[in-house]
Design a protein around this motif. Structure first.
Motif, PDB file in Angstrom:
ATOM      1  N   PHE A  32       0.838  -7.456  13.039  1.00 16.28           N
ATOM      2  CA  PHE A  32      -0.186  -6.442  13.287  1.00 16.28           C
ATOM      3  C   PHE A  32      -0.325  -5.574  12.035  1.00 16.28           C
ATOM      4  O   PHE A  32      -1.428  -5.235  11.606  1.00 16.28           O
ATOM      5  N   PHE A  33       0.806  -5.226  11.436  1.00 14.72           N
ATOM      6  CA  PHE A  33       0.782  -4.405  10.219  1.00 14.72           C
ATOM      7  C   PHE A  33       0.254  -5.198   9.031  1.00 14.72           C
ATOM      8  O   PHE A  33      -0.530  -4.695   8.231  1.00 14.72           O
ATOM      9  N   ARG A  42       4.935  -9.651   0.303  1.00 13.53           N
ATOM     10  CA  ARG A  42       5.014  -8.466  -0.553  1.00 13.53           C
ATOM     11  C   ARG A  42       4.989  -7.177   0.256  1.00 13.53           C
ATOM     12  O   ARG A  42       5.809  -6.278   0.049  1.00 13.53           O
ATOM     13  N   TYR A  43       4.073  -7.086   1.202  1.00 14.84           N
ATOM     14  CA  TYR A  43       3.943  -5.854   1.973  1.00 14.84           C
ATOM     15  C   TYR A  43       5.100  -5.688   2.961  1.00 14.84           C
ATOM     16  O   TYR A  43       5.605  -4.575   3.167  1.00 14.84           O
ATOM     17  N   ALA A  44       5.510  -6.787   3.574  1.00 12.87           N
ATOM     18  CA  ALA A  44       6.627  -6.708   4.519  1.00 12.87           C
ATOM     19  C   ALA A  44       7.908  -6.314   3.784  1.00 12.87           C
ATOM     20  O   ALA A  44       8.742  -5.566   4.313  1.00 12.87           O
ATOM     21  N   ALA A  45       8.071  -6.800   2.554  1.00 12.70           N
ATOM     22  CA  ALA A  45       9.255  -6.446   1.762  1.00 12.70           C
ATOM     23  C   ALA A  45       9.246  -4.965   1.410  1.00 12.70           C
ATOM     24  O   ALA A  45      10.279  -4.290   1.453  1.00 12.70           O
ATOM     25  N   ALA A 144      -5.173   0.451   4.442  1.00  9.58           N
ATOM     26  CA  ALA A 144      -5.387  -0.253   5.708  1.00  9.58           C
ATOM     27  C   ALA A 144      -4.065  -0.544   6.412  1.00  9.58           C
ATOM     28  O   ALA A 144      -3.943  -0.364   7.631  1.00  9.58           O
ATOM     29  N   GLU A 145      -3.064  -0.978   5.644  1.00 11.54           N
ATOM     30  CA  GLU A 145      -1.755  -1.269   6.229  1.00 11.54           C
ATOM     31  C   GLU A 145      -1.081   0.012   6.708  1.00 11.54           C
ATOM     32  O   GLU A 145      -0.484   0.042   7.791  1.00 11.54           O
ATOM     33  N   ALA A 151      -0.867   4.210  13.239  1.00  9.47           N
ATOM     34  CA  ALA A 151      -1.415   4.115  14.593  1.00  9.47           C
ATOM     35  C   ALA A 151      -0.356   3.608  15.557  1.00  9.47           C
ATOM     36  O   ALA A 151      -0.200   4.119  16.677  1.00  9.47           O
ATOM     37  N   TYR A 152       0.402   2.620  15.113  1.00 16.05           N
ATOM     38  CA  TYR A 152       1.475   2.074  15.948  1.00 16.05           C
ATOM     39  C   TYR A 152       2.543   3.127  16.186  1.00 16.05           C
ATOM     40  O   TYR A 152       3.022   3.334  17.302  1.00 16.05           O
TER      41      TYR A 152
END
Length: 277
Positions: A32-33, A42-45, A144-145, A151-152
């Protein structure tokens, strides 16, 4: 293979980040993220590193099997009126790992091991080793991320217990170690710490299949999110009374929707509220 829970240090950051990235590649919350496959690693890291940095110096990051299984917890004091909220971290994949570890996207992550046995492992470059300073960590992600994470976080924050508790932010098992019950063992270590303080443990999951896994592991459904812009998420608690008396639920003395007690007699009254982020 060392299966004992040991506290992680700053030097363990690359291993912990790589495990979380690989474990949550199919997790509903992380996808979702970070829905784009091209930027997921990259973003999850970056996000996993942020969660690690916020907790490692508090001594509430534990790992086993050389970092193949990790659990990121927060102590109650982190939620004091003056402390920043646990928030964006408020999201564990909390999904049970695919194993009786109680967790993994396909396997119950021992929590959240949240990672399917078939999920590809994160490559070494996924986990850079930036220095961790005493300064407050910063989450460097595109707008955006960040908006999805916020929001979560707001949706979960609205339904989390306000009484003191230990919070399991992330429980992850590397895919090549899933299915062995490692996640469940490491999760139990943190739950035991919470119960030793006479406090409940709390986690949340966006994966409906994980709810039953957690319930079987001694957790109770506490609440569900209601925000329209965030996928349905369940908050679960594991109160000390269940650890002391495993037959409590069977006798009807525990009500998962009433903070662990029936008749409105809440064992953990709302004594403190989380500070706004």
């Amino acid at each position: 293979m060392d299966l004992h829970a040991v506290p992680a240090t700053v030097a363990d950051r690359p291993a912990v980040v790589a495990t979380i990235v690989a474990a949550f590649v199919n997790d509903p919350a992380f996808r979702f993220f970070f829905p784009d496959d091209a930027t997921y690693d990259r973003y999850a890291a970056a996000f996993a590193g942020y969660l690690f940095d916020r907790r490692v110096r508090r001594g509430t990051v534990w790992m086993a099997a050389g970092g193949a299984v990790v659990a990121l917890w927060e102590k109650p004091e982190v939620f004091s009126a003056s402390a920043p909220q646990a928030s964006p971290e408020v999201l564990s994949a909390s999904a049970p790992q695919a194993s009786p570890e109680v967790l993994s996207a396909s396997a119950p992550q021992a929590s959240p091991a949240v990672l399917s046995a078939s999920a590809p492992q994160a490559s070494p470059e996924v986990a850079p080793t930036p220095s961790v300073t005493a300064e407050a960590p910063r989450l460097d992600l595109p707008a955006a991320e960040l908006d999805r994470i916020r929001a979560y976080d707001a949706a979960v924050e609205a339904v989390l217990p306000t009484y003191p508790h230990w919070y399991l932010g992330v429980l992850a098992t590397r895919p090549d170690h899933a299915g062995r019950g490692l996640g469940r063992r490491l999760m139990a270590h943190g739950v035991a710490r919470a119960h030793a303080d006479g406090l409940p443990a709390v986690l949340e999951t966006m994966n409906p299949s994980n709810v039953d896994l957690y319930v079987r592991a001694g957790w109770q459904v506490y609440a569900e999110t209601t925000a329209a812009d965030v996928p349905r998420t369940w908050v679960l608690v594991n109160p000390p009374v269940l650890a002391q008396d495993p037959d409590a639920t069977a006798r009807g003395t525990a009500d998962p929707m009433n903070d662990g007690a029936t008749g409105g007699d809440r064992p953990y009254p709302d004594r403190t509220a989380r500070a706004a982020a």
